[in-house]
Design a protein around this motif. Structure first.
Motif, PDB file in Angstrom:
ATOM      1  N   LYS A 153       0.859  -1.311  -0.083  1.00  0.00           N
ATOM      2  CA  LYS A 153      -0.146  -0.062   0.162  1.00  0.00           C
ATOM      3  C   LYS A 153       0.872   1.483  -0.260  1.00  0.00           C
ATOM      4  O   LYS A 153       1.835   1.142   0.501  1.00  0.00           O
ATOM      5  N   GLY A 161      -7.012   1.244   5.801  1.00  0.00           N
ATOM      6  CA  GLY A 161      -6.580   0.030   5.344  1.00  0.00           C
ATOM      7  C   GLY A 161      -7.294  -1.008   5.881  1.00  0.00           C
ATOM      8  O   GLY A 161      -7.614  -2.368   5.087  1.00  0.00           O
ATOM      9  N   GLY A 209      -7.679   3.425   9.731  1.00  0.00           N
ATOM     10  CA  GLY A 209      -8.994   2.503   9.390  1.00  0.00           C
ATOM     11  C   GLY A 209      -9.172   2.444   7.889  1.00  0.00           C
ATOM     12  O   GLY A 209      -9.751   1.579   7.470  1.00  0.00           O
TER      13      GLY A 209
END
Ligand SMILES: NC(=O)C1=CN([C@@H]2O[C@H](COP(=O)(O)OP(=O)(O)OC[C@H]3O[C@@H](n4cnc5c(N)ncnc54)[C@H](O)[C@@H]3O)[C@@H](O)[C@H]2O)[C@@H](O)CC1
Ligand SMILES: Nc1ncnc2c1ncn2[C@@H]1O[C@H](COP(=O)(O)OP(=O)(O)O)[C@@H](O)[C@H]1O
Ligand SMILES: [K+]
Length: 488
Positions: free
Chosen positions: A383, A412, A410
């Motif tokens: 990511k 992710g 949050g």
């Protein structure tokens, strides 16, 4: 056969294409490339004092052709040949077609130019850019780059020296991975990709492994009259005792992106039972739950402690479940990597990646993600602002469709919920991961515009239905109009 519109060409692919061109074809390709560069410039700038800085290879050759066209159109152009083409080479023949003023020393021309065209080196640069060359290019006020800004490694986006930022970068056939990978991405400016024709043989020579992550790279299952909740898919989430928010965010994201049924197992069962009414909460041992063949897809990690992960993960793996491991399930070092064998997808951010894979984190991100995928035997979603989705078979997608609004705690967990829902909907792991990253990005873009750039994480799930609708619309389009680069 044609090259898929979302392919990103590595320097190796370009070389295969160049050899398929043959000598005559190559001259035509360079003529087409140089003309495209001149047209892209003419479309964006008024005629002005321009210096084209040409290197010794085909990047330089494109520069000589572009200089010729700009001069034909009445621009004031000079060439600064920072290295002469090899004697008797094709580049030398092409360079001779430029009859205008040519200098081998800068003599202050760059600093005085309105526009500088960087035709020094292309994407296949193998050695660092010399300090002398980067000093010359850094004096430019406004820079347009051919292929990549010189000093960028086209395959990885790494910088080989000090690279001057371009306002516009013109590439050919398909863009390069570097155009969408940090740190190079920030130095490319607007990306234009020119179609300069492709010999039929070349398509067979290119073995694309890197793609831009856009709808059409994958196909989302579409809603059908005969759908029922089990056909849309069941997601099971390992419940946390303490960090319950992460589990609830993931569960809401899974439901909002199309899962038919989302169940939370264990953890703070009482709290989960009093939260969103659409959730099903189980208080049975994991050994019991895995016997239910409808519960194939499991999300393990958000909000979990080490001890909780140890209680869930080995049982899920030995039951042959399709597992997404995130957050708490991504431990430290080789032992943690070993413990992940058997999972389908992992979704680390760079910190988690470094913890798991140590020195591999120092490699360029695209290489690091690809090697990690091979090492674990799972899809790796690395990511970041240029999220990379790597499959164990070597395929890699680079995502552009995102927003910095996603950089909120949050977010992710939201992504993990979306991937789980698409796995449960029957998509293969790499495609599910790619599609989920795009939907997550789309929801981030929409939430950013609705909340003035600063949405809270709970806003993301609200955009997921529309994101899915947009993806379905684009994935069926034949013309790929919504790409993050202009086409010429
Ligand atoms: N298939 C395609 O994508 C096409 C690409 N074209 C152009 O072809 C270019 C690639 O051509 P080349 O392979 O000749 O690559 P370059 O033009 O980047 O030149 C490489 C040359 O520079 C030397 N070199 C590499 N690093 C150096 C360094 N740090 N210092 C000094 N010398 C160095 C190499 O030994 C080689 O001679 C692309 O950038 C693009 O502009 C177009 O002409 C047409 C089609
Ligand atoms: N600047 C950014 N641009 C685009 N996406 C971003 C950016 N920063 C973070 N993201 C995305 O937001 C998500 C953050 O995930 P993660 O770091 O795991 O957050 P958390 O653990 O708090 O849920 C990832 O999907 C990441 O790709
Ligand atoms: K260049």
């Amino acid at each position: 056969m044609t090259l898929h519109p979302l392919v990103l060409l590595s320097p190796h692919d370009s070389q295969s294409i160049d050899s398929a061109f043959g000598e005559d074809g190559h001259v035509r390709a360079v003529e087409g490339a140089g003309w495209a560069v001149a047209r892209a410039i003419r479309a964006r700038y008024a005629p002005c004092k321009t210096v084209v800085v040409c290197g010794p290879g085909f990047n330089g050759a494109d520069g000589y052709v572009a200089a010729r066209w700009l001069e034909v159109w009445g621009w004031s152009v000079v060439v600064l040949a920072v290295a002469a083409p090899k004697k008797d080479s094709l580049v030398e023949v092409i360079a001779r077609s430029w009859r205008g003023r040519t200098f081998s020393e800068d003599g202050g021309r760059i600093a005085n130019a309105d526009l500088v065209v960087d035709a020094v080196f292309g994407a296949g640069l193998s050695r660092p850019l010399s300090d002398g060359l980067s000093h010359i290019l850094r004096q430019a006020n406004r820079l347009v780059a051919i292929d990549v800004p010189s000093g960028v490694c086209g395959e990885t986006g790494r910088l080989l020296g000090s690279v001057k930022k371009a306002e516009l970068t013109i590439s050919f056939i398909r863009p390069r991975p570097a155009h969408f990978l940090e740190p190079a991405k920030a130095l490319c400016g607007e990306i234009v990709c020119a179609d300069i024709g492709l010999p039929a043989d070349a398509v067979n020579e290119v073995k694309p492994r890197v793609f831009l992550n856009e709808p059409g790279l994958w196909l989302l299952p579409v809603a059908d009259r005969g759908d029922h909740k089990y056909s849309r898919g069941v997601v099971s989430i390992c419940g946390a005792d303490k960090m319950t928010g992460a589990v609830r965010i993931a569960a809401q994201a899974a439901r909002s992106s199309g899962a038919g049924l989302v169940r939370i197992l264990g953890g703070d069962v009482a709290l989960y039972r009093h939260s969103e009414p659409g959730l099903i909460v189980d208080d049975v041992p994991i050994g019991e739950a895995v016997k239910d063949s409808r519960r194939q897809v499991w999300l393990c990690g958000p909000g979990l402690s080490n001890a909780e992960v140890e209680a869930y993960l080995p049982q899920l793996i030995s039951a042959g479940k399709t597992i997404l491991a995130d957050a708490g399930a991504l431990g430290t070092g080789a032992e943690a990597v070993e413990a992940l064998r058997g999972v389908s997808v992992i979704t680390p951010h760079m910190g988690e990646f470094r913890r798991l894979f140590g020195a591999l984190a120092e490699s360029p991100r695209i290489e690091a993600a690809r090697q990690a995928a091979q090492c674990v035997g799972a899809v790796v979603v690395l990511k970041g602002s240029d999220t990379i989705i790597a499959a164990p078979d070597g395929r890699v997608a680079i995502n552009q469709h995102a927003s910095p609004a996603l950089a909120t705690a949050g977010s992710g967990d939201t992504l993990a919920g979306i991937v789980s829902a698409l796995l449960a909907g029957g998509m293969p792991a790499w495609e599910a991961s790619c599609a989920a990253v795009w939907l997550h990005g789309d929801a981030g873009i929409a939430a950013a515009s609705e909340y003035g750039g600063w949405p809270v994480v709970e806003a993301l799930e609200k955009g997921l239905g529309r994101a899915r609708q947009r993806a379905e619309k684009h994935q069926n389009a034949k013309n790929y109009k919504n790409l993050p680069f202009a086409r010429l």
